[in-house]
Design an enzyme around this catalytic site. Structure first.
Site, PDB file in Angstrom:
ATOM      1  N   TYR A 264       0.836  -1.199   0.000  1.00  0.00           N
ATOM      2  CA  TYR A 264       0.000   0.000   0.000  1.00  0.00           C
ATOM      3  C   TYR A 264       0.873   1.253   0.000  1.00  0.00           C
ATOM      4  O   TYR A 264       0.658   2.187  -0.779  1.00  0.00           O
ATOM      5  CB  TYR A 264      -0.934   0.010   1.211  1.00  0.00           C
ATOM      6  CG  TYR A 264      -1.765   1.268   1.284  1.00  0.00           C
ATOM      7  CD1 TYR A 264      -2.910   1.393   0.503  1.00  0.00           C
ATOM      8  CD2 TYR A 264      -1.392   2.341   2.081  1.00  0.00           C
ATOM      9  CE1 TYR A 264      -3.664   2.551   0.533  1.00  0.00           C
ATOM     10  CE2 TYR A 264      -2.129   3.506   2.115  1.00  0.00           C
ATOM     11  CZ  TYR A 264      -3.269   3.609   1.342  1.00  0.00           C
ATOM     12  OH  TYR A 264      -4.009   4.772   1.358  1.00  0.00           O
ATOM     13  N   ASP A 299      -7.152  -5.069  -1.601  1.00  0.00           N
ATOM     14  CA  ASP A 299      -8.369  -4.425  -2.104  1.00  0.00           C
ATOM     15  C   ASP A 299      -8.069  -3.106  -2.810  1.00  0.00           C
ATOM     16  O   ASP A 299      -8.804  -2.695  -3.719  1.00  0.00           O
ATOM     17  CB  ASP A 299      -9.331  -4.175  -0.942  1.00  0.00           C
ATOM     18  CG  ASP A 299      -8.685  -3.375   0.176  1.00  0.00           C
ATOM     19  OD1 ASP A 299      -8.954  -2.168   0.261  1.00  0.00           O
ATOM     20  OD2 ASP A 299      -7.913  -3.946   0.952  1.00  0.00           O
ATOM     21  N   LYS A 371     -10.203 -10.427   5.312  1.00  0.00           N
ATOM     22  CA  LYS A 371     -10.876  -9.137   5.461  1.00  0.00           C
ATOM     23  C   LYS A 371     -11.501  -8.738   4.125  1.00  0.00           C
ATOM     24  O   LYS A 371     -10.811  -8.466   3.156  1.00  0.00           O
ATOM     25  CB  LYS A 371      -9.895  -8.066   5.923  1.00  0.00           C
ATOM     26  CG  LYS A 371     -10.583  -6.733   6.204  1.00  0.00           C
ATOM     27  CD  LYS A 371      -9.566  -5.687   6.544  1.00  0.00           C
ATOM     28  CE  LYS A 371     -10.248  -4.334   6.718  1.00  0.00           C
ATOM     29  NZ  LYS A 371      -9.259  -3.244   6.795  1.00  0.00           N
TER      30      LYS A 371
END
Length: 518
Positions: A264, A299, A371
């Site tokens: 990220y 994600d 998640k």
């Protein structure tokens, strides 16, 4: 064989390719350190506080050691050698003296090195014992108050910028059914190369991650746990330039989950890849010891890349994250690997595609508390449509047995959600979980049907990509934009100047203690 009838040989090949692709990066992490790793060591040793300008004493002390002795040997030996020479027992006071220019640092040798090493071991071990006590306390509270009765756990974000406003909102969310409270971090904190000090009352689209804010929120949620008769978990963000330090502070204050994924920071904050992979390994060693569940960020790829065409990149990243996590000592039940409901809803069979992707993740990682992230990219100002999309997202979560369900907001990506928005969103989740909570037991996709075929296709594409990455190297693949279409070369990015290669005799007492236990 599972519901998808995945080929065991293909799955094993994928994991082996991930190991081979990740191993050189682990070697890199094991042979380098960063300013944040060294500051984390000092925090374990007890350094606290900041100077009048708000610069933490941990930063001040690492900068002083680096100026005199370099970073390649680590800071523990020079710092504790200086403490013994000065007759100083308080590491924070030593940092203050160093900032005033009254202490100089060297890399000790012989008996001086032996004495400094013993002192450093003793101080850092005390910090790790605090982490151990917190893990035991969590286990005790879970045993006393219990876990949520249902899975997935309901995960809700609360963050006003003011920790004293966050607390009542978090407690209200817990009363409304949230099992995990995430205090989202203030915008841009990931790019600060220091951890702010104390309780904070102003942030931007979030609240600063500080040790005192962690302490305050943990204490408040302990009260809620007692009130509600279930243990309410707390999440924050161990990412960015201070990933190792924030992970350490989380362990010292008994947080339960941390967003922790170097990719990220590399892709979306342009932090140097080497810096973040080195920081990630240390932070995950801390998380492993603390019993913290990590949340990874796959994600996010689907917010910049197409969620159908690039679905296999999520699977590849999950497999790499699994390898990196295991190597750092994390157990399967600590791997909150990320994936998301981000396919354009106007695409035919979009729901079936989402179902295939979610079930693939569930079957590849059967023991991980995955998640599952709600729709954001294709949300609009139509709140009714948004609430329906979130309902479909919640349904996929129940059908595929996800572990952690982030509550979607019908105003996601449009405005900052109101409390009433959160209440409506929680009503949506509660309805789906109550009405369909055990539906994953009954849901079996058709043999050779659309969902099975799609899952097999994504896995095959993931294997093909892993073969390419293994040949060219993960750092090269990241530099070429393999994930999230963002190109991040290893010789660029923020924080590169804070990386140092180990020199002969490098010593990190925290790493040695953590790896010995592992």
């Amino acid at each position: 064989m599972g519901k998808l009838h995945l080929d065991d040989d293909v799955v094993a090949k994928a994991r082996e390719l991930a190991r081979r692709a990740g191993a050189p990066v682990v070697d890199l992490a094991r042979s380098h350190t960063t300013v944040s790793v060294e500051r984390a060591v000092l925090r374990l040793a007890g350094i606290t506080g900041a100077d009048a300008e708000g610069i933490p004493w941990a930063n001040r002390l690492v900068d002083a050691v680096r100026a005199d002795a370099g970073l390649g040997h680590g800071v523990a030996l020079p710092v504790f050698d200086a403490m013994l020479s000065e007759g100083e027992t308080d590491i924070t006071v030593l940092a203050q003296k160093a900032a005033a220019g009254s202490v100089r640092f060297r890399v000790p040798e012989g008996k001086g090195r032996t004495a400094a090493r013993k002192a450093a071991d003793r101080a850092v071990k005390a910090g790790i014992k605090t982490i151990d006590r917190n893990r035991a306390e969590r286990d005790r509270m879970v045993k006393k108050y219990g876990d949520p009765k249902q899975r997935p756990w309901i995960y809700l974000i609360v963050a006003t910028g003011d920790i004293y406003e966050d607390i009542p909102q978090a407690q209200a969310a817990a009363r409304a059914g949230a099992d995990v409270i995430a205090v989202i971090r203030s915008t841009g904190q990931s790019l600060l190369d220091y951890v702010p000090e104390g309780a904070t009352r102003e942030g931007f689209a979030g609240t600063y991650a500080t040790q005192e804010n962690f302490r305050l929120m943990r204490a408040a949620l302990d009260e809620s746990s007692k009130e509600l008769g279930r243990y309410v978990r707390l999440t924050n963000y161990a990412s960015g330039l201070c990933m190792p330090e924030i992970a350490t502070l989380a362990g010292l204050q008994r947080l339960d989950m941390m967003l922790n994924d170097s990719m990220y920071g590399i892709l979306f904050r342009d932090i140097n890849p080497i810096r973040t992979f080195v920081d990630q390994r240390f932070s995950r060693q801390i998380h492993a010891r603390a019993g913290i569940i990590i949340n990874t960020g796959e994600d996010n790829y689907l917010t910049t890349a197409d969620a159908v065409d690039e679905a296999h990149t999520v699977t590849v990243s999950q497999l790499l994250n699994e390898y990196f996590a295991h190597e750092a000592g994390l157990a399967d039940d600590q791997l909150g690997l990320g994936h998301a409901f981000e396919i354009n809803p106007d695409i035919p069979e979009s729901f079936r595609l989402e179902l295939a992707h979610a079930l693939l993740a569930r079957e590849l990682f059967p023991d991980a508390p995955l998640k599952w992230m709600p729709p954001t990219k294709h949300m609009t100002g139509d709140v009714f449509r948004g609430n329906l999309l979130d309902g479909f997202f919640n349904l996929v979560g129940t059908l595929t047995g996800q572990g952690i369900l982030l509550v979607g907001m019908m105003t996601e990506a449009v405005v900052t959600p109101w409390l009433s928005d959160r209440d409506i969103a929680l009503q949506n989740v509660r309805y789906v979980l109550n009405a369909c909570g055990g539906l994953h037991e009954d849901f079996v996709p058709a043999e050779g049907g659309f969902i099975q075929r799609r899952a097999h296709q994504v896995l095959d594409e993931a294997v093909e990509l892993l073969e390419v990455i293994e040949k060219k190297g993960l750092l090269t693949a990241i530099g070429e934009g393999t994930f999230g279409i963002m190109k991040r070369p290893a010789d660029r990015g923020k924080g590169l100047d804070g990386v140092a290669k180990h020199e002969d005799g490098y010593y990190n007492p925290a790493t040695e203690l953590l790896e010995a236990a592992q």
